[in-house]
Scaffold this motif. Structure first.
Motif, mmCIF file in Angstrom:
data_model
loop_
_atom_site.group_PDB
_atom_site.id
_atom_site.type_symbol
_atom_site.label_atom_id
_atom_site.label_comp_id
_atom_site.label_asym_id
_atom_site.label_seq_id
_atom_site.Cartn_x
_atom_site.Cartn_y
_atom_site.Cartn_z
ATOM 1 N N ALA A 16 0.841 -1.204 0.000
ATOM 2 C CA ALA A 16 0.000 0.000 0.000
ATOM 3 C C ALA A 16 0.872 1.248 0.000
ATOM 4 C CB ALA A 16 -0.943 -0.004 1.203
ATOM 5 N N ILE A 17 1.947 1.211 0.790
ATOM 6 C CA ILE A 17 2.874 2.358 0.825
ATOM 7 C C ILE A 17 3.551 2.522 -0.536
ATOM 8 C CG2 ILE A 17 5.023 3.215 1.851
ATOM 9 C CD1 ILE A 17 4.136 1.937 4.496
ATOM 10 N N SER A 20 1.140 3.960 -2.961
ATOM 11 C CA SER A 20 0.930 5.388 -2.651
ATOM 12 C C SER A 20 2.069 6.227 -3.201
ATOM 13 C CB SER A 20 0.815 5.596 -1.138
ATOM 14 O OG SER A 20 -0.276 4.894 -0.618
ATOM 15 N N ALA A 23 1.778 6.384 -6.868
ATOM 16 C CA ALA A 23 0.685 7.272 -7.259
ATOM 17 C C ALA A 23 1.130 8.734 -7.175
ATOM 18 C CB ALA A 23 -0.541 7.033 -6.366
#
Length: 145
Positions: A16-17, A20, A23
């Motif tokens: 997820a990190i 992120s 992104a």
């Protein structure tokens, strides 16, 4: 919780990190591409008038060069005409003027000799002869003095 579940949660958090960060990087890259696109559009808008002005300037310079070329050819023609006129005047008047001057000089010398003989009564003109030649009077004076 088992060790496998904890490892799965850790992998999911790291995943997820990572997503992120990717992104955020992609968003910033998109912003940079938008700014670059806008800058290219602005440069294009400014470059087109500059290119038109440069084209007009080059055409104007070409026109001026054509005029200078015409002036240079006219000057060359005037120079050749002046040269021809000068040679014509020299050939027309030069020869006769030299002859008149030489005739005047001869007359003046002849009258001058006659005057010298009249000024000195009893004087005779004497010539110096060297190996069958007569020395001109100007040289004879240099030899005496």
């Amino acid at each position: 919780m088992t060790g496998g579940e904890v490892a799965g949660i850790l992998v999911a958090v790291f995943w997820a990190i990572l997503v992120s960060f990717l992104a955020v990087v992609l968003v910033r890259l998109a912003q940079t591409l938008k700014a670059t696109t806008k800058m290219v559009a602005d440069v294009t808008e400014q470059a087109v008038p500059l290119l038109v002005d440069a084209s007009v300037t080059v055409r104007s310079a070409q026109t001026q060069l054509d005029r200078v070329d015409a002036i240079a050819s006219d000057v060359q023609e005037v120079t050749s005409n002046a040269s021809a006129l000068s040679s014509t005047v020299a050939s027309t008047f030069g020869g006769p003027l030299v002859k008149v001057a030489a005739f005047g000089y001869g007359v003046r010398k002849a009258l001058g000799r006659g005057r010298d003989a009249e000024d000195m009564p009893g004087a005779t003109t004497r010539r110096t002869v060297i190996v069958g030649r007569t020395v001109p009077s100007a040289r004879r004076r240099k030899q005496k003095g």
